[in-house]
Design a protein around this motif. Structure first.
Motif, PDB file in Angstrom:
ATOM      1  N   GLN A   1      46.608  25.853 -70.551  1.00 57.13           N
ATOM      2  CA  GLN A   1      45.519  24.948 -72.015  1.00 57.13           C
ATOM      3  C   GLN A   1      44.985  25.622 -72.026  1.00 57.13           C
ATOM      4  O   GLN A   1      43.604  25.804 -73.658  1.00 57.13           O
ATOM      5  N   ARG A   2      43.631  26.098 -71.309  1.00 53.70           N
ATOM      6  CA  ARG A   2      42.495  26.719 -71.881  1.00 53.70           C
ATOM      7  C   ARG A   2      42.047  28.250 -72.623  1.00 53.70           C
ATOM      8  O   ARG A   2      42.018  28.759 -73.338  1.00 53.70           O
TER       9      ARG A   2
ATOM     10  N   GLN B   1      43.209  26.804 -76.121  1.00 52.70           N
ATOM     11  CA  GLN B   1      42.046  26.719 -76.148  1.00 52.70           C
ATOM     12  C   GLN B   1      41.333  28.069 -76.932  1.00 52.70           C
ATOM     13  O   GLN B   1      40.690  27.999 -77.980  1.00 52.70           O
TER      14      GLN B   1
ATOM     15  N   ASP C   1      42.176  29.358 -79.916  1.00 56.99           N
ATOM     16  CA  ASP C   1      41.457  28.540 -81.851  1.00 56.99           C
ATOM     17  C   ASP C   1      39.754  28.350 -81.344  1.00 56.99           C
ATOM     18  O   ASP C   1      39.680  28.854 -82.625  1.00 56.99           O
ATOM     19  N   ARG C   2      39.365  28.991 -80.805  1.00 57.77           N
ATOM     20  CA  ARG C   2      38.325  28.889 -80.550  1.00 57.77           C
ATOM     21  C   ARG C   2      37.427  30.438 -80.986  1.00 57.77           C
ATOM     22  O   ARG C   2      36.612  30.259 -81.929  1.00 57.77           O
TER      23      ARG C   2
ATOM     24  N   LEU D   1      34.038  27.691 -71.609  1.00 54.97           N
ATOM     25  CA  LEU D   1      35.283  26.536 -72.159  1.00 54.97           C
ATOM     26  C   LEU D   1      35.212  25.875 -70.145  1.00 54.97           C
ATOM     27  O   LEU D   1      34.801  26.469 -69.849  1.00 54.97           O
TER      28      LEU D   1
ATOM     29  N   TRP E   1      38.560  19.351 -74.708  1.00 56.35           N
ATOM     30  CA  TRP E   1      38.933  19.598 -75.878  1.00 56.35           C
ATOM     31  C   TRP E   1      37.477  19.856 -76.200  1.00 56.35           C
ATOM     32  O   TRP E   1      36.506  18.630 -76.463  1.00 56.35           O
TER      33      TRP E   1
END
Length: 133
Positions: free
Chosen positions: A62-63, A66, A69-70, A122, A132
């Protein structure tokens, strides 16, 4: 096709280093960043069907998702910054308020304008859940 060689200029018998207008360089960097924004969006789209079928994802995965996306959002912001700079005249100083308006990620604006050297990280809260955006 290979890039054309950059040639130095001879002026008054002195060889001067090759130069490129800053506006042109900024525009070319922006074009490359747009390509990277598109590529990261394609990665996200390609992962979509796989993720839809996954029963569960570990916090590490999940990280990583993310982070993709970042990366996409940061590249998008940076290409807009480069576009803004390409539109500037030959000024040495850039007015922060108008430039800040093209940046969506506030942590990026702080890094660019507030001289914050710490990298954005993160984080997870104490429960181990993903924090998130």
């Amino acid at each position: 096709m290979s890039p054309s060689p950059v040639k130095s200029m001879l002026r008054n018998g002195v060889v001067e280093p090759a130069c490129i207008p800053l506006k042109t360089l900024n525009k070319r960097i922006q074009d490359e960043m747009v390509t990277l924004v598109i590529l990261t969006a394609e990665v996200q789209i390609a992962l979509g069907p796989t993720l839809a079928e996954a029963r569960s994802l570990s916090p590490a995965v999940q990280r990583s998702l993310q982070a993709i996306d970042r990366l996409h959002q940061t590249l998008d912001d940076l290409q807009r910054v480069m576009g803004h700079l390409a539109g500037q005249t030959d000024q040495e100083l850039v007015e922060i308020n108008s430039l800040s308006e093209v940046i969506r990620l506030r942590h990026l604006a702080h890094k660019l304008f507030d001289n914050i050297d710490a990298p954005f990280a993160l984080s997870e809260d104490d429960s181990g859940e993903i924090a998130w955006f």
